[in-house]
Design an enzyme around this catalytic site. Structure first.
Site, PDB file in Angstrom:
ATOM      1  N   ALA A 199      66.107  17.319 -16.359  1.00 11.69           N
ATOM      2  CA  ALA A 199      64.778  17.575 -16.089  1.00 11.69           C
ATOM      3  C   ALA A 199      63.952  16.242 -15.694  1.00 11.69           C
ATOM      4  O   ALA A 199      64.229  15.313 -15.862  1.00 11.69           O
ATOM      5  CB  ALA A 199      64.235  18.347 -17.340  1.00 11.69           C
ATOM      6  N   GLY A 240      69.487  19.707 -17.288  1.00 11.83           N
ATOM      7  CA  GLY A 240      68.988  20.811 -16.404  1.00 11.83           C
ATOM      8  C   GLY A 240      69.955  20.801 -15.095  1.00 11.83           C
ATOM      9  O   GLY A 240      70.133  22.036 -14.624  1.00 11.83           O
TER      10      GLY A 240
END
Ligand code: NAD
Length: 696
Positions: free
Chosen positions: A63, A104
């Site tokens: 992320a 992520g």
């Protein structure tokens, strides 16, 4: 069209390339065009399969943590939206992985139907290291592929696995030996040719069913996680999320995971861990040492003294690939030191942390000598002899005579004045402190002590050496004990008083353990040896009623089987000793003190507030460059709980007005100078300021 996301066609295969330097983080500016591209390709009948690849040095490495807490983090499409779209694609989607598929990035790859990776790729979910858990399906999808036990280990440790391991576990479907992009396209074509069924990861249940049928091993792992978490919420919640994956249906598990993520991301522990993440990077920036300052070359190093610290320092250098010559006074001392190094490496081989070949290579880089002339070709020499100024001066005098011009001369002193040591040479500009922590081959902290005359490129060389040894270097100034040990003295200052006034060693240690420290101060004293402090006090003409009495009784701690605690039959487990409690009561009577119950809160206030106060004084004196550097020292060198972000960050959480008020209260009550609030902390408290908001 955004150039962050581009699409090209290779026949009927669409290749989406993401290019969001430096690490292709999942910022909103990448998520939005990626979602749009996938929607278009999903309904394009001319496209039979999709490959997602990345430009630059890595696949999506996670992320965008600079986005946390900003509006962009909340903007949709978010990562769960992207994962849902990918998983429901009516055609195969292949993730082409190089570099690191982290956080992520791996969650996105898990929502694809297939994963192809280069042999050097690494895959992992490191969120716990930031006090979080994977919040976009990682805890629900990874167990379905690699099995709940392996998934739990990966998620709770946060450590990545390599491509070969991932292939064995089914996380990677093929290893690309040639060009990744081409191989991923060929892989997609092969799947189309075989008419391979499109299995969504969410629908896979085989591995979960195996654990459901036999939960013993998995539940054992969960218990261990809880025991080791020491108050950290993230690993416990991450483990619970993996259990949800087994027990709940997919959508319910996903929702529970998202809720847990939101809880953690808004909490103080994750804020603290994210603070430390940035603080560590910040610590590498040093005033007057810009990018233009080149470190000197380190081709060979020397270490003086093959004792506890010298041996560990030599190992750290050898582990970092630097050949080392280690010097001792006598052949016997040298043999003993080299023997200890060899033994430590053998233990690492037995534990499986290094291979026998690695041990041989590392040992091969270490040579011993008793002759200073053998240090003539060293570029960096680190002294680790007894902590006595006359001895240090003698050693530096000898080094001055033999070291080549430009060699960096470093001292591992714990307390002594680096300027005075530097003055015993004709080249004070080449002298610097390099303060390691015990065991030096394990502990990550390295305090680099900048003397008044230390040259910028010498500092740069010490920093570079720290990085080669995989340490976390923090530059500090000269004062008694530098940052860490100076604040440690402040932390211990009320220990005896607390005992005399009514606390027991185990009550004090328990207050520390409950706070999140790995060990309390009395357990630590017993481990290190109480005789060290005793000898130190005697040399300074100081006394400690209880500590001195214990040493006079021959109770030096673990090494004598008795200290503040009892250690039965060689055990390292401390047992409360009634004899110690009687001794404390007797000393209290002698001092005319009426003992009373002392709360954990009081123990923390009287131990940790003086530390914070000392930290403020250290900043006023510019011994540390910034509050976050102090946090890095304490979390990496002394076990300050990472979930509290280090003493200065924690002080902000507690609130500086409260800390000043209690410091003043305890100063009034005890007269102990450690409580006298520093001018800067009073001013910050009065103006609504905080340490962490201070400019670097
Ligand atoms: P130690 O007693 O284990 O080792 C010191 C070694 O230096 C001995 O092997 C001794 O033979 C050798 N030595 C002494 N004088 C010498 C000389 N003139 N020439 C060559 N060798 C000589 O001590 P240690 O715990 O390794 O501490 C060494 C230094 O590191 C001290 O300055 C200490 O303050 C510092 N330090 C210690 C720790 C720790 O936890 N032990 C932590 C950080 C820093």
């Amino acid at each position: 069209m955004s150039n962050i996301v581009t699409t090209r066609l290779e026949g009927d295969i669409a290749v989406i390339t993401l290019d969001n330097p430096p690490v292709n983080a999942l910022s909103f500016r990448l998520r939005e065009p990626l979602y749009a591209a996938l929607e278009t390709l999903g309904t394009d009948d001319g496209v039979k399969a999709i490959v997602i690849a990345c430009a630059g040095r890595t696949f999506i490495a996670g992320a965008d943590i600079t986005e946390f807490g900003t509006e962009n983090a909340l903007k949709r499409p978010n990562l769960p939206d992207l994962c849902a779209l990918l998983e429901d694609m009516p055609k195969p989607v292949v993730a082409a992985i190089h570099g690191t598929a982290f956080g992520g990035g791996l969650e996105l790859a898990l929502a694809c139907h297939f994963r192809v990776a280069v042999p050097s790729a690494k895959l992992g979910l490191p969120e716990v290291k930031l006090g979080l858990l994977p919040g976009s399906g990682g805890t629900a999808r990874l167990p379905r592929i690699v099995g709940p036990e392996k998934a739990l280990k990966m998620i709770v440790s946060g450590n990545p696995i390599g491509a070969a391991d991932a292939a064995k576990a089914g996380l990677v479907d093929a290893i690309a030996e040639g060009d990744l992009g081409e191989d991923a396209v060929l892989f997609a074509k092969a799947k189309l040719a075989e008419h391979a069924p499109l299995v969504r990861v969410r629908d896979r249940d085989e591995k979960l069913a195996e654990t459901r049928a036999n939960t013993g091993g998995f539940e054992g792992l969960i218990k261990e996680v809880t025991r080791k978490a020491r108050g950290l919420e993230a690993p416990v919640m991450a483990a619970a999320a993996v259990r949800n994956a087994i027990e709940m249906d997919f959508d319910a598990a996903l929702k529970a995971e998202r809720d847990a993520f939101i809880h953690l991301v808004q909490g103080d522990q994750s804020r603290a861990q994210r603070h430390l993440f940035f603080a560590e990077r910040e610590a590498a920036k040093v005033a007057d040492v810009g990018k233009d300052v080149q470190p000197r070359q380190i081709k060979r190093a020397g270490v003086i003294g093959a004792g506890t610290m010298g041996g560990g320092i030599a190992m750290s250098l050898a582990n970092g690939g630097v050949p080392v010559t280690i010097l001792e006074m006598t052949d016997e001392a040298l043999e003993r030191g080299l023997g200890m190094i060899a033994k430590n490496y053998s233990v690492s081989v037995d534990r499986g942390s290094i291979t026998a070949d690695e041990k041989d290579a590392r040992l091969g880089r270490i040579t011993g000598t008793t002759d200073y002339a053998d240090l003539a070709d060293c570029d960096l020499i680190i002294e680790a002899v007894f902590e006595e100024m006359p001895i240090k001066k003698e050693v530096f005098g000898k080094l001055d005579a033999v070291a080549k011009p430009g060699a960096v001369l470093a001292s591992n002193t714990s307390y002594l004045d680096v300027n005075e040591i530097a003055a015993s040479t004709s080249r004070p500009q080449d002298v610097v402190g390099m303060h390691f922590f015990s065991p030096a081959n394990v502990m990550r902290l390295l305090e680099i002590v900048r003397g008044d005359k230390t040259a910028p490129d010498v500092l740069a060389t010490a920093l570079e050496a720290g990085r080669r040894m995989r340490k976390v270097p923090v530059v500090v100034g000269v004062c008694h004990g530098f940052v860490g040990n100076r604040m440690l003295s402040a932390r211990s200052s009320e220990g005896e008083a607390l005992l005399l006034e009514g606390a027991t060693p185990e009550e004090i240690d328990k207050a520390f353990l409950d706070f999140g420290w790995p060990m309390g101060p009395f357990q630590m004293g017993d481990l290190a040896g109480l005789d060290i402090g005793w000898r130190n006090r005697k040399s300074l003409g100081k006394t400690a009623a209880i500590g001195d009495a214990l040493c006079e009784m021959g109770r030096f701690g673990q090494k004598t089987g008795k200290g503040f605690y009892l250690y039965e039959d060689g055990s390292r487990k401390p047992k409360p000793d009634p004899e110690v409690n009687s001794l404390i009561e007797e000393k209290a009577r002698e001092a005319g003190i009426n003992r009373r119950a002392i709360s954990a809160e009081e123990i923390i206030e009287r131990s940790l507030y003086p530390m914070v106060n000392e930290g403020a004084k250290i900043l006023e004196e510019k011994i540390a460059q910034r509050p976050s550097d102090i946090d890095i020292v304490w979390t990496n060198g002394y076990g300050f709980p990472i979930g509290k972000g280090g003493p200065m960050f924690w002080a902000d959480l507690v609130g500086l007005p409260k800390i000043v008020e209690r410091l003043e209260y305890w100063y009034g009550k005890t007269g102990n100078e450690v409580f006298k609030p520093a001018a800067s902390i009073k001013q910050l408290a009065a103006t609504g300021g905080s340490f962490s908001a201070r400019p670097a």
